[in-house]
Design an enzyme around this catalytic site. Structure first.
Site, PDB file in Angstrom:
ATOM      1  N   LEU A  63       0.823  -1.222   0.000  1.00 50.04           N
ATOM      2  CA  LEU A  63       0.000   0.000   0.000  1.00 50.04           C
ATOM      3  C   LEU A  63       0.853   1.266   0.000  1.00 50.04           C
ATOM      4  O   LEU A  63       0.337   2.355  -0.264  1.00 50.04           O
ATOM      5  CB  LEU A  63      -0.938   0.016   1.212  1.00 50.04           C
ATOM      6  CG  LEU A  63      -2.205  -0.834   1.119  1.00 50.04           C
ATOM      7  CD1 LEU A  63      -3.019  -0.702   2.399  1.00 50.04           C
ATOM      8  CD2 LEU A  63      -3.061  -0.435  -0.082  1.00 50.04           C
ATOM      9  N   ARG A  64       2.133   1.135   0.349  1.00 45.56           N
ATOM     10  CA  ARG A  64       3.102   2.254   0.269  1.00 45.56           C
ATOM     11  C   ARG A  64       2.853   3.391   1.246  1.00 45.56           C
ATOM     12  O   ARG A  64       3.480   4.441   1.122  1.00 45.56           O
ATOM     13  CB  ARG A  64       3.138   2.847  -1.154  1.00 45.56           C
ATOM     14  CG  ARG A  64       3.383   1.849  -2.271  1.00 45.56           C
ATOM     15  CD  ARG A  64       4.712   1.184  -2.140  1.00 45.56           C
ATOM     16  NE  ARG A  64       5.068   0.466  -3.371  1.00 45.56           N
ATOM     17  CZ  ARG A  64       5.860  -0.605  -3.375  1.00 45.56           C
ATOM     18  NH1 ARG A  64       6.356  -1.093  -2.255  1.00 45.56           N
ATOM     19  NH2 ARG A  64       6.160  -1.188  -4.519  1.00 45.56           N
ATOM     20  N   ASN A  94       6.897  -3.064   4.160  1.00 40.07           N
ATOM     21  CA  ASN A  94       8.098  -2.326   3.709  1.00 40.07           C
ATOM     22  C   ASN A  94       7.764  -0.880   3.321  1.00 40.07           C
ATOM     23  O   ASN A  94       7.981  -0.445   2.199  1.00 40.07           O
ATOM     24  CB  ASN A  94       8.820  -3.067   2.571  1.00 40.07           C
ATOM     25  CG  ASN A  94       7.957  -3.293   1.335  1.00 40.07           C
ATOM     26  OD1 ASN A  94       6.735  -3.256   1.388  1.00 40.07           O
ATOM     27  ND2 ASN A  94       8.605  -3.530   0.206  1.00 40.07           N
ATOM     28  N   ASP A 152       8.832  -8.960   3.627  1.00 39.97           N
ATOM     29  CA  ASP A 152       8.749  -8.902   2.166  1.00 39.97           C
ATOM     30  C   ASP A 152       9.555  -7.774   1.537  1.00 39.97           C
ATOM     31  O   ASP A 152       9.619  -6.657   2.043  1.00 39.97           O
ATOM     32  CB  ASP A 152       7.304  -8.793   1.676  1.00 39.97           C
ATOM     33  CG  ASP A 152       7.237  -9.006   0.173  1.00 39.97           C
ATOM     34  OD1 ASP A 152       7.668 -10.071  -0.271  1.00 39.97           O
ATOM     35  OD2 ASP A 152       6.824  -8.092  -0.554  1.00 39.97           O
ATOM     36  N   HIS A 179       9.348 -14.105   1.736  1.00 38.36           N
ATOM     37  CA  HIS A 179       9.897 -13.637   0.458  1.00 38.36           C
ATOM     38  C   HIS A 179      11.242 -14.341   0.333  1.00 38.36           C
ATOM     39  O   HIS A 179      12.180 -14.039   1.061  1.00 38.36           O
ATOM     40  CB  HIS A 179      10.059 -12.109   0.513  1.00 38.36           C
ATOM     41  CG  HIS A 179      10.865 -11.531  -0.602  1.00 38.36           C
ATOM     42  ND1 HIS A 179      10.297 -10.799  -1.614  1.00 38.36           N
ATOM     43  CD2 HIS A 179      12.193 -11.566  -0.865  1.00 38.36           C
ATOM     44  CE1 HIS A 179      11.256 -10.397  -2.453  1.00 38.36           C
ATOM     45  NE2 HIS A 179      12.410 -10.857  -2.018  1.00 38.36           N
ATOM     46  N   HIS A 232       4.798 -15.314  -3.626  1.00 31.84           N
ATOM     47  CA  HIS A 232       5.129 -15.224  -5.058  1.00 31.84           C
ATOM     48  C   HIS A 232       6.087 -16.306  -5.578  1.00 31.84           C
ATOM     49  O   HIS A 232       7.163 -16.005  -6.090  1.00 31.84           O
ATOM     50  CB  HIS A 232       5.661 -13.834  -5.425  1.00 31.84           C
ATOM     51  CG  HIS A 232       6.599 -13.204  -4.432  1.00 31.84           C
ATOM     52  ND1 HIS A 232       7.734 -13.827  -3.970  1.00 31.84           N
ATOM     53  CD2 HIS A 232       6.571 -11.988  -3.814  1.00 31.84           C
ATOM     54  CE1 HIS A 232       8.362 -13.020  -3.121  1.00 31.84           C
ATOM     55  NE2 HIS A 232       7.678 -11.903  -2.997  1.00 31.84           N
ATOM     56  N   ASP A 305       0.945  -9.421  -5.257  1.00 32.58           N
ATOM     57  CA  ASP A 305       2.188  -8.655  -5.066  1.00 32.58           C
ATOM     58  C   ASP A 305       2.047  -7.270  -5.722  1.00 32.58           C
ATOM     59  O   ASP A 305       2.971  -6.776  -6.380  1.00 32.58           O
ATOM     60  CB  ASP A 305       3.428  -9.380  -5.595  1.00 32.58           C
ATOM     61  CG  ASP A 305       4.721  -8.821  -4.985  1.00 32.58           C
ATOM     62  OD1 ASP A 305       4.657  -7.880  -4.166  1.00 32.58           O
ATOM     63  OD2 ASP A 305       5.814  -9.321  -5.343  1.00 32.58           O
ATOM     64  N   HIS A 309       4.644   1.704  -8.372  1.00 30.43           N
ATOM     65  CA  HIS A 309       5.789   2.634  -8.465  1.00 30.43           C
ATOM     66  C   HIS A 309       5.377   3.749  -9.414  1.00 30.43           C
ATOM     67  O   HIS A 309       4.574   3.520 -10.333  1.00 30.43           O
ATOM     68  CB  HIS A 309       7.029   1.922  -9.012  1.00 30.43           C
ATOM     69  CG  HIS A 309       7.577   0.865  -8.110  1.00 30.43           C
ATOM     70  ND1 HIS A 309       8.142   1.156  -6.878  1.00 30.43           N
ATOM     71  CD2 HIS A 309       7.640  -0.483  -8.248  1.00 30.43           C
ATOM     72  CE1 HIS A 309       8.536   0.012  -6.300  1.00 30.43           C
ATOM     73  NE2 HIS A 309       8.242  -0.987  -7.099  1.00 30.43           N
TER      74      HIS A 309
HETATM   75  O1  DOR Z   1       8.569  -6.902  -7.234  1.00 35.56           O
HETATM   76  C1  DOR Z   1       8.528  -6.701  -6.044  1.00 35.56           C
HETATM   77  N1  DOR Z   1       8.247  -5.497  -5.536  1.00 35.56           N
HETATM   78  N2  DOR Z   1       8.811  -7.706  -5.243  1.00 35.56           N
HETATM   79  C2  DOR Z   1       8.921  -7.536  -3.928  1.00 35.56           C
HETATM   80  O2  DOR Z   1       9.187  -8.490  -3.270  1.00 35.56           O
HETATM   81  C3  DOR Z   1       8.789  -6.213  -3.327  1.00 35.56           C
HETATM   82  C4  DOR Z   1       7.980  -5.345  -4.163  1.00 35.56           C
HETATM   83  C5  DOR Z   1       8.043  -3.902  -3.775  1.00 35.56           C
HETATM   84  O3  DOR Z   1       7.952  -3.586  -2.586  1.00 35.56           O
HETATM   85  O4  DOR Z   1       8.126  -3.065  -4.670  1.00 35.56           O
HETATM   86 ZN    ZN Z   2       8.389 -10.246  -2.084  1.00 38.26          ZN
HETATM   87 ZN    ZN Z   3       5.865  -7.990  -2.293  1.00 33.37          ZN
END
Ligand code: DOR
Ligand code: ZN
Ligand code: ZN
Length: 424
Positions: A63-64, A94, A152, A179, A232, A305, A309
């Site tokens: 969700l960022r 993360n 993750d 992960h 994944h 997943d 971005h």
């Molecule tokens: O492609 C991915 N993006 N894999 C991950 O494990 C993390 C994720 C991300 O946080 O952008």
């Molecule tokens: Zn991951």
């Molecule tokens: Zn992920």
């Protein structure tokens, strides 16, 4: 509030129901499933030609928020979830700050409740700041509502520390979402190591990067008895190891992302970062093994997943772009098009992998349409054909390799706790 869903094909893995019926929702709960229900409902939805399934549950969403709100927020991510048919999502930790203490957990879940479009469950980081050095505030996070632990985006490379976290996960009866990526083996790789990487002149990521940690984590699960969920999964040998672990009776499960069963590395057209994700797109052999494992039940879950971005971050060479693609608004259509329509999964298995099994893994009383259960429902038209259009995503980010892809299967309505939260 009473909602009557008429003439749909009701799919409920919990009771192995697959039949034409009406569904009556009352006071946020499933009230009744039956033939030609007569009720004076506040809203009647005609589900002719549609599947009526328990709302989808995504075990893997970024969700960022907090910290990367320019990629996604709790609000935009919740909208994307509702549009994708998801009524529960597990948010990965993360963020910035990392979700390693109860304050950040409460920040996310309070915000999600205010938005009210999807049920957001937060995963707690295994280690403080995801630095892999000391354990996060696990007990306090569990008290604040965390239902899973995950590092993750990274692997806890300190095996002893990871084992300690597993013992705590057992104590609090929550799963670890793994992960699997050996950080020492990646060495700047950006796509699968194969002839396609050579064709594009890109550094590769081997299957062993993933498989070594899958093996380690399964061995730890065997020794500790922790409930381990593999995130994944992308490799043939990973699926084989999961199968062997299940045959030994371990409490292990695994997920596959739609991109990993839809695309292979040979589909990467050129230096296009919308094809860069972690783990990477693998070979035909791997993809066939994943589909087989989904079909026979070795792999339990389809999870996105969802990794938003910004345009600018992705508008660079694969060598420099961040890993990840969005997935909430394409998952159901890709599952329909690539798996159900091609005969690899039955419609009931689709509901099982997108709702029933994820609910069991999280230990939540959702993912079923049995009378008395929380009324989380998705109405899905399996026949509607269209082209995916990233510009129409509710997600703040549009990074997908599926823009323009012809698919079948469209979410018509999403109902959360008896409220319509999305209607096309
Ligand atoms: O492609 C991915 N993006 N894999 C991950 O494990 C993390 C994720 C991300 O946080 O952008
Ligand atoms: Zn991951
Ligand atoms: Zn992920």
């Amino acid at each position: 509030m009473m909602i009557l869903i008429k003439n749909g094909r009701v799919l409920d893995p919990a009771t192995k129901t697959d039949k034409m019926a009406d569904v009556l929702i009352d006071g946020g709960k499933i009230a009744k499933i039956g033939d030609k229900i007569k009720a004076v409902a506040d809203e009647v939805i005609d589900a002719s030609g549609c599947y009526v399934m328990p709302g989808f549950i995504d075990l893997h969403v970024h969700l960022r928020d907090p910290g990367f709100e320019y990629k996604e927020t709790v609000e935009t991510g919740s909208k994307a979830a509702a549009r994708g048919g998801f009524t529960t999502i597990l948010a990965m930790p993360n963020t910035k700050p990392v979700v390693d203490n109860p304050d950040v957990v409460r920040y996310v879940t309070n915000k999600a409740q205010d938005v009210g479009l999807t049920n957001v469950i937060q995963a707690g980081a295994v280690t403080k700041g995801q630095r892999g050095e000391e354990l996060s505030e696990i007990e306090e996070m569990v008290e604040a509502g965390v239902l899973a632990l995950s590092e993750d985006g990274k692997t806890v490379m300190d095996t002893g520390l990871y084992r300690e976290a597993m013992m705590l996960a057992i104590k609090y009866d929550i799963p670890i979402m793994a992960h699997c990526e050996d950080a020492t083996l990646v060495r700047g790789g950006v796509m699968n190591e194969d002839d396609n990487a050579k064709r594009l002149g890109m550094p590769g990521i081997t299957n062993a990067v993933e498989d070594i940690i899958i093996a380690r984590d399964l061995l730890l699960a065997k020794e500790t008895g922790v409930r381990l969920h593999l995130c994944h999964c992308s490799t043939k040998d990973g699926a084989a190891m999961l199968k062997a672990a299940k045959e030994q009776g371990l409490s292990v499960t695994g997920e596959v992302c739609p991109h990993h069963f839809t695309l292979t590395s040979s589909d990467i057209p050129g230096d296009d970062s919308n094809y860069k994700m972690n783990p990477p797109l693998r070979t035909r052999e791997d993809v066939d093994a994943l589909i087989q494992a989904l079909s026979e039940g070795t792999l339990d879950v389809i999870a996105t997943d969802h990794a938003p971005h910004s345009f600018d971050e992705k508008d660079v060479s694969m060598r420099r772009a961040p890993f990840g693609i969005v997935g909430l608004e394409t998952a159901a259509a890709l599952t329909m098009t690539e798996l159900v329509d091609k005969g690899h999964l039955t419609p009931l298995q689709m509901a099982e992998k997108m709702s029933y099994n994820p609910a069991k893994i999280l230990g939540i009383d959702r993912g079923s349409l049995e009378p008395g259960k929380i009324a989380d429902v998705v109405i899905f038209d399996p026949k509607e054909a269209y082209q995916i259009d990233a510009a129409r995503f509710s997600s703040r980010s549009k990074n997908t390799p599926f823009h323009g892809k012809k698919v079948k299967g469209c979410v018509k309505a999403t109902i959360l706790e008896g409220r319509v939260v999305y209607e096309r």
